[in-house]
Design an enzyme around this catalytic site. Structure first.
Site, PDB file in Angstrom:
ATOM      1  N   LYS A 194       0.871  -1.192   0.000  1.00 46.99           N
ATOM      2  CA  LYS A 194       0.000   0.000   0.000  1.00 46.99           C
ATOM      3  C   LYS A 194       0.903   1.236   0.000  1.00 46.99           C
ATOM      4  CE  LYS A 194      -3.022   3.158   1.551  1.00 46.99           C
ATOM      5  NZ  LYS A 194      -2.088   4.300   1.522  1.00 46.99           N
ATOM      6  N   GLU A 268       8.731   0.737  11.384  1.00 44.98           N
ATOM      7  CA  GLU A 268       9.835   1.712  11.301  1.00 44.98           C
ATOM      8  C   GLU A 268       9.166   3.075  11.463  1.00 44.98           C
ATOM      9  OE1 GLU A 268      11.869   4.415  10.127  1.00 44.98           O
ATOM     10  OE2 GLU A 268      12.166   3.557   8.122  1.00 44.98           O
ATOM     11  N   CYS A 302      12.720  10.206   8.941  1.00 50.55           N
ATOM     12  CA  CYS A 302      12.444   9.693  10.287  1.00 50.55           C
ATOM     13  C   CYS A 302      13.689   9.809  11.159  1.00 50.55           C
ATOM     14  CB  CYS A 302      11.983   8.248  10.209  1.00 50.55           C
ATOM     15  SG  CYS A 302      13.020   7.239   9.151  1.00 50.55           S
ATOM     16  N   GLU A 399       8.254  14.824  17.019  1.00 48.41           N
ATOM     17  CA  GLU A 399       8.779  14.767  15.652  1.00 48.41           C
ATOM     18  C   GLU A 399       8.088  15.831  14.814  1.00 48.41           C
ATOM     19  OE1 GLU A 399       7.783  11.355  12.995  1.00 48.41           O
ATOM     20  OE2 GLU A 399       9.952  11.248  12.748  1.00 48.41           O
TER      21      GLU A 399
HETATM   22  P1  NDP Z   1       1.152   8.153   8.825  1.00 42.32           P
HETATM   23  O1  NDP Z   1       2.352   7.576   9.404  1.00 42.32           O
HETATM   24  O2  NDP Z   1       0.139   8.657   9.752  1.00 42.32           O
HETATM   25  O3  NDP Z   1       0.582   7.015   7.903  1.00 42.32           O
HETATM   26  C1  NDP Z   1      -0.268   7.155   6.821  1.00 42.32           C
HETATM   27  C2  NDP Z   1      -0.337   5.793   6.169  1.00 42.32           C
HETATM   28  O4  NDP Z   1      -0.780   4.844   7.127  1.00 42.32           O
HETATM   29  C3  NDP Z   1      -1.276   5.740   5.015  1.00 42.32           C
HETATM   30  O5  NDP Z   1      -0.756   4.854   4.047  1.00 42.32           O
HETATM   31  C4  NDP Z   1      -2.531   5.152   5.628  1.00 42.32           C
HETATM   32  O6  NDP Z   1      -3.254   4.388   4.730  1.00 42.32           O
HETATM   33  C5  NDP Z   1      -1.970   4.243   6.684  1.00 42.32           C
HETATM   34  N1  NDP Z   1      -2.868   4.123   7.831  1.00 42.32           N
HETATM   35  C6  NDP Z   1      -3.564   5.099   8.446  1.00 42.32           C
HETATM   36  N2  NDP Z   1      -4.273   4.577   9.481  1.00 42.32           N
HETATM   37  C7  NDP Z   1      -3.984   3.269   9.510  1.00 42.32           C
HETATM   38  C8  NDP Z   1      -4.379   2.205  10.357  1.00 42.32           C
HETATM   39  N3  NDP Z   1      -5.220   2.391  11.370  1.00 42.32           N
HETATM   40  N4  NDP Z   1      -3.890   0.978  10.094  1.00 42.32           N
HETATM   41  C9  NDP Z   1      -3.050   0.778   9.074  1.00 42.32           C
HETATM   42  N5  NDP Z   1      -2.646   1.753   8.232  1.00 42.32           N
HETATM   43  C10 NDP Z   1      -3.104   2.973   8.454  1.00 42.32           C
HETATM   44  O7  NDP Z   1       1.607   9.222   7.778  1.00 42.32           O
HETATM   45  P2  NDP Z   1       1.210  10.711   7.494  1.00 42.32           P
HETATM   46  O8  NDP Z   1       1.489  10.912   6.097  1.00 42.32           O
HETATM   47  O9  NDP Z   1      -0.136  11.053   7.985  1.00 42.32           O
HETATM   48  O10 NDP Z   1       2.302  11.481   8.349  1.00 42.32           O
HETATM   49  C11 NDP Z   1       2.109  11.779   9.699  1.00 42.32           C
HETATM   50  C12 NDP Z   1       3.444  11.822  10.390  1.00 42.32           C
HETATM   51  O11 NDP Z   1       4.059  10.554  10.310  1.00 42.32           O
HETATM   52  C13 NDP Z   1       4.483  12.753   9.789  1.00 42.32           C
HETATM   53  O12 NDP Z   1       4.311  14.068  10.183  1.00 42.32           O
HETATM   54  C14 NDP Z   1       5.743  12.175  10.336  1.00 42.32           C
HETATM   55  O13 NDP Z   1       5.944  12.645  11.638  1.00 42.32           O
HETATM   56  C15 NDP Z   1       5.459  10.697  10.368  1.00 42.32           C
HETATM   57  N6  NDP Z   1       6.047   9.983   9.226  1.00 42.32           N
HETATM   58  C16 NDP Z   1       7.103   9.172   9.481  1.00 42.32           C
HETATM   59  C17 NDP Z   1       7.724   8.523   8.448  1.00 42.32           C
HETATM   60  C18 NDP Z   1       8.880   7.630   8.684  1.00 42.32           C
HETATM   61  O14 NDP Z   1       9.685   7.473   7.792  1.00 42.32           O
HETATM   62  N7  NDP Z   1       8.993   7.000   9.833  1.00 42.32           N
HETATM   63  C19 NDP Z   1       7.312   8.711   7.063  1.00 42.32           C
HETATM   64  C20 NDP Z   1       6.158   9.555   6.906  1.00 42.32           C
HETATM   65  C21 NDP Z   1       5.565  10.170   7.964  1.00 42.32           C
HETATM   66  P3  NDP Z   1      -4.760   4.813   4.331  1.00 42.32           P
HETATM   67  O15 NDP Z   1      -4.639   6.027   3.523  1.00 42.32           O
HETATM   68  O16 NDP Z   1      -5.316   3.670   3.605  1.00 42.32           O
HETATM   69  O17 NDP Z   1      -5.459   5.072   5.641  1.00 42.32           O
END
Ligand code: NDP
Length: 495
Positions: A194, A268, A302, A399
């Protein structure tokens, strides 16, 4: 002059993007699509199939069929599996310009960076993983059999864990797909991937190339979605394992959802990584390392070095040096070869990052440099240094995921380690010093999955990467990652 988008890339972007299920490109069951935008212009970029729970279910069923004992994938020789993975790395390299352009338009990062970092590392990851299928081995184990007596031959087999669900983020779209798919394929699993809703294009193009490389139908399925596809994948009862990269908050939701069938989970997640400069460091190197640590990829890493700890005697010099770098970073469209930093990914991230800067100011932090929007179109935020912070401020604890660093002086190396470890995260850290003993001692005491000494952001397909504490479970890359996708079976034979 801005780079031109090649007609072939333009054509790819403009087409109706579908889901890859069982080797076919299909519409979402609902027929719905969602839009992506170019974050540098805020303009519409592509229309993408809006996969939902029903589509996830179709994809999981295809992945399950592709995992059957007699499937082409399970019967493929390990040597051929390795060859196929190697072919994927070659295809990525053959299409390097195209992938870099997709990342630039979809994510906003500069073309040259996308090509030199994201695309090159993605190809290298598959190349590294191509060597593994023929080298995943169990052990022969002496058996004492104290309870039963008798003579036995003990051995372990390493077997693929099964059908995997993978949810990847938008900060390094192609590279994160590679980090996830490379080990899945090396281990012999099948997968439903996904991609992030903000940046699905490079994963979809990779899907085309996977088919071109000869991957059997259903081994890799790609479900783009927006809102519930991720949750459906994490909760699906026929998924054996889920791997997620993203926020700690969603990571925790995934752990709960995975409990339904006790699927294996690796995560991660977020970070608030300390980057430590001792007074005896080569300050040129340290200043570059500090600036690169936070500003690379617009701070959307991250592992960004977002808390800069500097020994008091050199604090002013280092902060001024990083500020000089910050002021000279050229922000702009990733299509402009002069651009060093692009926009943030989305309106949401833009508001979040500016909101944190504001919270910091209100709590008494000072903006040493930057602190605002750059330009009037696109999600550009100025590279920012905050000083005069205190440990309880949100800008120090949470973060931010943008080009914002807090610069904190320290006097006592003991207190430094305690302060650096005073975070719920534990993903990465940097240490700058000429004293190798001090470097090593500090590295050992920092509670982080990666410590860079006199460098930052050095990644390699062979080096494990992942977090302590709330930065996650398990490791990406290296041979450690394979354990995420393997079960160990003990086989005992009476002889
Ligand atoms: P999120 O980490 O919140 O994740 C969004 C992703 O997770 C989408 O693909 C979404 O899919 C999926 N998702 C959401 N809810 C669920 C659930 N309950 N179960 C499984 N999958 C789920 O990313 P954001 O883009 O909203 O970013 C928010 C924050 O995350 C950023 O500000 C940053 O701090 C952090 N981040 C960290 C990263 C890293 O590399 N560790 C990378 C990117 C962001 P769907 O659309 O189908 O709901």
């Amino acid at each position: 002059m801005e780079l031109q988008v090649e007609p072939g890339v333009e054509e790819f972007i403009r087409k109706e993007h579908r889901l890859l299920i069982d080797g076919e490109w299909v519409e979402a069951a609902s027929g719905r699509t969602f839009e992506t935008i170019n974050p540098a212009t805020e303009e519409h970029l592509a229309n993408v199939a809006w996969g939902e729970a029903e589509d996830v279910d179709r994809a999981v069923r295809a992945a399950r069929r592709a995992f059957a004992d007699d499937s082409p994938w399970r019967r493929m020789s390990l040597s051929d599996r390795g060859r196929l993975i190697y072919r994927i790395s070659e295809l990525i390299e053959e299409h390097a310009d195209e992938f870099a352009m997709l990342e630039t338009l979809d994510n906003g990062k500069p073309f040259a960076v996308a090509k030199a970092a994201d695309v090159a590392l993605a190809a290298d990851l598959f190349r590294y993983m191509a060597g593994w299928p023929t080298k995943i081995e169990g052990n022969t184990i002496p058996v004492s059999a104290v309870a039963t007596g008798g003579e036995f031959l003990g051995m372990t087999l390493k077997e693929p864990v099964g059908v995997v669900g993978q949810i990847i983020p938008w900060n390094f779209p192609l590279l994160m797909a590679a980090w996830k798919l490379g080990p899945v394929l090396a281990a012999g699993c099948t997968v439903v991937l996904k991609p992030a809703e903000q940046t699905p294009l490079s994963a979809l193009r990779l899907g085309e190339l996977l088919l071109e490389a000869g991957l059997p139908d259903g081994v890799v399925n790609i479900v783009t979605g927006f809102g519930d596809a991720g949750a459906a994948l994490a909760a699906h009862d026929d998924v054996d394992k889920v791997a997620f990269t993203g926020s700690t908050e969603v990571g925790k939701l995934i752990v709960k959802a995975a409990a339904g069938n006790l699927k294996k989970v690796t995560l991660e997640l977020g970070g608030k990584s300390p980057n430590v400069v001792f007074k005896d460091a080569d300050l040129e190197v340290a200043i570059s390392g500090a600036a690169n640590g936070i500003f690379f990829n617009h701070g959307q890493c991250c592992n960004a070095g977002s808390r800069l700890f500097v020994e008091r005697e050199v604090y002013d010099e280092v902060v001024e040096g990083v500020a000089e770098r910050a002021k000279n970073i050229r922000l702009g469209s990733g299509l402009d070869p002069e651009t060093e930093m692009g926009p943030l990914i989305s309106d949401e991230q833009f508001e979040k990052v500016l909101g944190y800067i504001e919270q910091g100011r209100e709590a008494g932090a000072e903006t040493y440099v930057g602190g605002g929007r750059a330009g009037s179109r696109g999600y550009f935020v100025e590279p920012t240094i905050l000083t005069n912070t205190s440990p309880e401020m949100s800008v120090v604890r949470e973060e931010i995921f943008g080009p914002v660093v807090v610069a904190i002086p320290f006097s006592d190396p003991e207190e430094l380690v305690a302060e650096a470890n005073d975070t719920r995260y534990g993903l990465a850290a940097g240490v700058f010093t000429r004293d190798i003993s001090k470097a090593y001692r500090t590295a050992k005491r920092l509670r982080a999955g990666t410590v860079w000494i006199n460098c930052y952001h050095v990644f390699d397909a062979a080096l494990p990467f992942g977090g302590y504490k709330e930065s996650g479970w398990g490791r990406e890359m290296g041979h450690d990652v394979l354990e995420n996708y393997l079960e160990t079976k003990s086989v005992v034979t009476a002889i």
